[in-house]
Design a protein around this motif. Structure first.
Motif, PDB file in Angstrom:
ATOM      1  N   ILE A   4     -29.200 -41.554  50.612  1.00  0.00           N
ATOM      2  CA  ILE A   4     -30.079 -41.672  49.437  1.00  0.00           C
ATOM      3  C   ILE A   4     -31.302 -42.517  49.784  1.00  0.00           C
ATOM      4  O   ILE A   4     -32.441 -42.159  49.465  1.00  0.00           O
ATOM      5  CB  ILE A   4     -29.305 -42.290  48.255  1.00  0.00           C
ATOM      6  N   ILE A   5     -31.064 -43.651  50.448  1.00  0.00           N
ATOM      7  CA  ILE A   5     -32.151 -44.549  50.835  1.00  0.00           C
ATOM      8  C   ILE A   5     -33.138 -43.844  51.751  1.00  0.00           C
ATOM      9  O   ILE A   5     -34.363 -43.989  51.623  1.00  0.00           O
ATOM     10  CB  ILE A   5     -31.584 -45.809  51.532  1.00  0.00           C
ATOM     11  N   THR A   6     -32.627 -43.066  52.696  1.00  0.00           N
ATOM     12  CA  THR A   6     -33.496 -42.362  53.641  1.00  0.00           C
ATOM     13  C   THR A   6     -34.424 -41.403  52.922  1.00  0.00           C
ATOM     14  O   THR A   6     -35.636 -41.352  53.213  1.00  0.00           O
ATOM     15  CB  THR A   6     -32.651 -41.588  54.675  1.00  0.00           C
ATOM     16  N   GLU A   7     -33.909 -40.648  51.976  1.00  0.00           N
ATOM     17  CA  GLU A   7     -34.748 -39.709  51.233  1.00  0.00           C
ATOM     18  C   GLU A   7     -35.813 -40.443  50.429  1.00  0.00           C
ATOM     19  O   GLU A   7     -36.966 -40.000  50.352  1.00  0.00           O
ATOM     20  CB  GLU A   7     -33.882 -38.832  50.322  1.00  0.00           C
ATOM     21  N   GLU A   8     -35.434 -41.552  49.828  1.00  0.00           N
ATOM     22  CA  GLU A   8     -36.398 -42.335  49.049  1.00  0.00           C
ATOM     23  C   GLU A   8     -37.525 -42.852  49.939  1.00  0.00           C
ATOM     24  O   GLU A   8     -38.705 -42.740  49.595  1.00  0.00           O
ATOM     25  CB  GLU A   8     -35.688 -43.512  48.366  1.00  0.00           C
ATOM     26  N   LYS A   9     -37.165 -43.420  51.071  1.00  0.00           N
ATOM     27  CA  LYS A   9     -38.170 -43.976  51.980  1.00  0.00           C
ATOM     28  C   LYS A   9     -39.050 -42.874  52.553  1.00  0.00           C
ATOM     29  O   LYS A   9     -40.267 -43.046  52.706  1.00  0.00           O
ATOM     30  CB  LYS A   9     -37.491 -44.766  53.100  1.00  0.00           C
ATOM     31  N   ARG A  10     -38.470 -41.752  52.877  1.00  0.00           N
ATOM     32  CA  ARG A  10     -39.228 -40.635  53.438  1.00  0.00           C
ATOM     33  C   ARG A  10     -40.234 -40.103  52.420  1.00  0.00           C
ATOM     34  O   ARG A  10     -41.389 -39.810  52.764  1.00  0.00           O
ATOM     35  CB  ARG A  10     -38.262 -39.539  53.877  1.00  0.00           C
ATOM     36  N   ASP A  11     -39.832 -40.002  51.168  1.00  0.00           N
ATOM     37  CA  ASP A  11     -40.742 -39.515  50.120  1.00  0.00           C
ATOM     38  C   ASP A  11     -41.915 -40.477  49.925  1.00  0.00           C
ATOM     39  O   ASP A  11     -43.066 -40.048  49.779  1.00  0.00           O
ATOM     40  CB  ASP A  11     -39.987 -39.342  48.791  1.00  0.00           C
ATOM     41  N   ILE A  12     -41.625 -41.773  49.928  1.00  0.00           N
ATOM     42  CA  ILE A  12     -42.687 -42.779  49.775  1.00  0.00           C
ATOM     43  C   ILE A  12     -43.666 -42.684  50.938  1.00  0.00           C
ATOM     44  O   ILE A  12     -44.892 -42.699  50.751  1.00  0.00           O
ATOM     45  CB  ILE A  12     -42.080 -44.195  49.699  1.00  0.00           C
ATOM     46  N   LEU A  13     -43.138 -42.581  52.150  1.00  0.00           N
ATOM     47  CA  LEU A  13     -43.985 -42.496  53.338  1.00  0.00           C
ATOM     48  C   LEU A  13     -44.913 -41.286  53.288  1.00  0.00           C
ATOM     49  O   LEU A  13     -46.119 -41.398  53.542  1.00  0.00           O
ATOM     50  CB  LEU A  13     -43.111 -42.403  54.586  1.00  0.00           C
ATOM     51  N   LYS A  14     -44.356 -40.136  52.992  1.00  0.00           N
ATOM     52  CA  LYS A  14     -45.157 -38.911  52.956  1.00  0.00           C
ATOM     53  C   LYS A  14     -46.301 -39.039  51.957  1.00  0.00           C
ATOM     54  O   LYS A  14     -47.443 -38.681  52.240  1.00  0.00           O
ATOM     55  CB  LYS A  14     -44.272 -37.715  52.603  1.00  0.00           C
ATOM     56  N   ARG A  15     -45.992 -39.562  50.776  1.00  0.00           N
ATOM     57  CA  ARG A  15     -47.003 -39.691  49.733  1.00  0.00           C
ATOM     58  C   ARG A  15     -48.083 -40.705  50.109  1.00  0.00           C
ATOM     59  O   ARG A  15     -49.286 -40.430  49.990  1.00  0.00           O
ATOM     60  CB  ARG A  15     -46.323 -40.108  48.421  1.00  0.00           C
ATOM     61  N   GLU A  16     -47.667 -41.869  50.584  1.00  0.00           N
ATOM     62  CA  GLU A  16     -48.623 -42.932  50.882  1.00  0.00           C
ATOM     63  C   GLU A  16     -49.506 -42.586  52.081  1.00  0.00           C
ATOM     64  O   GLU A  16     -50.705 -42.870  52.084  1.00  0.00           O
ATOM     65  CB  GLU A  16     -47.876 -44.245  51.146  1.00  0.00           C
ATOM     66  N   ILE A  17     -48.919 -41.988  53.108  1.00  0.00           N
ATOM     67  CA  ILE A  17     -49.719 -41.646  54.289  1.00  0.00           C
ATOM     68  C   ILE A  17     -50.699 -40.529  53.968  1.00  0.00           C
ATOM     69  O   ILE A  17     -51.838 -40.524  54.462  1.00  0.00           O
ATOM     70  CB  ILE A  17     -48.801 -41.271  55.472  1.00  0.00           C
ATOM     71  N   GLU A  18     -50.292 -39.598  53.127  1.00  0.00           N
ATOM     72  CA  GLU A  18     -51.214 -38.539  52.719  1.00  0.00           C
ATOM     73  C   GLU A  18     -52.406 -39.128  51.963  1.00  0.00           C
ATOM     74  O   GLU A  18     -53.558 -38.745  52.195  1.00  0.00           O
ATOM     75  CB  GLU A  18     -50.483 -37.517  51.845  1.00  0.00           C
ATOM     76  N   GLU A  19     -52.142 -40.079  51.088  1.00  0.00           N
ATOM     77  CA  GLU A  19     -53.225 -40.744  50.349  1.00  0.00           C
ATOM     78  C   GLU A  19     -54.125 -41.521  51.312  1.00  0.00           C
ATOM     79  O   GLU A  19     -55.351 -41.540  51.150  1.00  0.00           O
ATOM     80  CB  GLU A  19     -52.638 -41.688  49.294  1.00  0.00           C
ATOM     81  N   PHE A  20     -53.519 -42.179  52.300  1.00  0.00           N
ATOM     82  CA  PHE A  20     -54.296 -42.932  53.279  1.00  0.00           C
ATOM     83  C   PHE A  20     -55.197 -41.998  54.087  1.00  0.00           C
ATOM     84  O   PHE A  20     -56.390 -42.282  54.295  1.00  0.00           O
ATOM     85  CB  PHE A  20     -53.346 -43.700  54.210  1.00  0.00           C
ATOM     86  N   ILE A  21     -54.646 -40.887  54.537  1.00  0.00           N
ATOM     87  CA  ILE A  21     -55.427 -39.909  55.305  1.00  0.00           C
ATOM     88  C   ILE A  21     -56.596 -39.382  54.471  1.00  0.00           C
ATOM     89  O   ILE A  21     -57.725 -39.245  54.971  1.00  0.00           O
ATOM     90  CB  ILE A  21     -54.519 -38.751  55.776  1.00  0.00           C
ATOM     91  N   GLU A  22     -56.347 -39.127  53.210  1.00  0.00           N
ATOM     92  CA  GLU A  22     -57.404 -38.626  52.325  1.00  0.00           C
ATOM     93  C   GLU A  22     -58.533 -39.644  52.174  1.00  0.00           C
ATOM     94  O   GLU A  22     -59.687 -39.287  51.969  1.00  0.00           O
ATOM     95  CB  GLU A  22     -56.826 -38.295  50.945  1.00  0.00           C
ATOM     96  N   SER A  23     -58.188 -40.923  52.277  1.00  0.00           N
ATOM     97  CA  SER A  23     -59.191 -41.977  52.061  1.00  0.00           C
ATOM     98  C   SER A  23     -60.086 -42.214  53.273  1.00  0.00           C
ATOM     99  O   SER A  23     -61.119 -42.875  53.162  1.00  0.00           O
ATOM    100  CB  SER A  23     -58.489 -43.290  51.695  1.00  0.00           C
TER     101      SER A  23
END
Length: 335
Positions: free
Chosen positions: A315-334
């Motif tokens: 469960i923890i792995t899925e949560e962390k993976r989802d956060i990473l994908k979202r945050e890095i995508e936002e960072f790349i967009e910036s």
């Protein structure tokens, strides 16, 4: 197309750091030309340009539009003041040459020398966003008076790693030890003695052969003769890792890979970055380097709660993976 340069502890044969770089390449190479400073240049995919970390340092920074400290715990002076100053110099030169500078996936911890703390304190506020991988690092940077709006907690980038789905019976015990001044060979042998009573196959996973394998060779020859050794360079590393029912590990990324694989683990906390990860994970199954006598009762408790812990890690792995994908995508967009 913008050019992004990553720097870190790359090319030294450390599996954790190589996974960090691989994940960053996979995420950034679709939109940017990607380069990396490495200690040993080798043939690689066309996704990345490799620069020698010493001879081509200035060339690499001049080439880039964006310079990113990409993962790890490189801003520390416990093992080497020289390496700390090297990484700071990268920040200084990049800032001096008007590059955009960011730090992503880093750990920060108390520094040995006052001058190190001072230099870090006056440098980091000039960087852009700083993504740290644990709450301890976040608080440490706040104590250095780094502006709060620059700092953000982001799970370790290795959580982005997608491993092959290897369906094997999980019957083995994995171990990973690394050299550390406060931990004696005899202490590690006490742990091994308990594990050998389990009548399970034991596999030693080396995450950096130049250090971990050398330590392994110093252990009692009679104790280790039946233990299988898997190098960080082995093609079947993940296949072997996935056969583990439990893991006893020291290196941070041995614990993170166990989390990803849903393998209940007992950590040996030797450094602030290990403790910070365990605290953020809410994980109570660990001992400090001066608590070897506590290993066995905690090991028994771990096995009793195996299924609950396995589910929790997934469960923890899925949560962390989802956060990473979202945050890095936002960072790349910036960028």
């Amino acid at each position: 197309m913008k050019k992004v340069l990553f720097f870190g502890y790359y090319g030294e044969g450390n599996l954790g750091d190589e996974l960090l770089l691989k994940n960053l390449i996979d995420k950034f190479s679709e939109r940017f030309l990607v380069g990396a400073l490495v200690s040993k240049k080798k043939e690689t995919e066309n996704k990345i340009i490799l620069f020698d970390r010493i001879r081509e340092l200035l060339k690499a920074i001049n080439w880039a539009d964006v310079v990113i400290g990409g993962g790890g715990g490189i801003f520390q002076d416990k093992t080497s003041l020289h390496s700390f100053l090297y990484y700071l110099f990268i920040l200084w030169y990049a800032l001096l040459t008007k590059k955009k500078v960011y730090i992503i996936g880093q750990s920060f911890s108390p520094l040995k020398y006052r001058i190190s703390r001072y230099l870090l304190k006056i440098t980091l506020p000039h960087c852009g966003k700083i993504y740290v991988r644990d709450s301890f690092s976040y608080q440490f940077l706040q104590n250095l008076n780094v502006p709060k709006d620059k700092i953000k907690i982001l799970p370790d980038i290795v959580f982005l790693t997608q491993f092959p789905d290897v369906r094997r019976d999980k019957e083995n015990i994995g171990i990973n030890f690394r050299p550390w001044d406060e931990l004696k060979i005899e202490d590690l042998e006490k742990i091994l003695k308990e594990l050998l009573k389990e009548n399970r196959k034991i596999i030693f996973f080396s995450f950096q052969d130049s250090m971990d394998l050398e330590l392994f060779k110093k252990l009692d020859k009679e104790m280790i003769k039946e233990i299988e050794v898997v190098s960080s360079n082995s093609d079947n590393f993940w296949e072997k890792f996935s056969t583990c029912k439990y893991l006893v590990g020291m290196r941070l990324h041995s614990l993170i890979l166990s989390t990803i694989a849903g393998i209940p683990f007992l950590g040996i906390s030797y450094d602030e970055k290990i403790q910070a990860y365990l605290d953020d994970l809410g994980w109570k199954y660990y001992i400090n380097t001066n608590e070897i006598s506590d290993f066995y009762p905690l090991w028994i408790k771990l096995k009793e709660e195996e299924e609950i812990l396995r589910s929790y890690l997934k469960i923890i792995t899925e949560e962390k993976r989802d956060i990473l994908k979202r945050e890095i995508e936002e960072f790349i967009e910036s960028l």
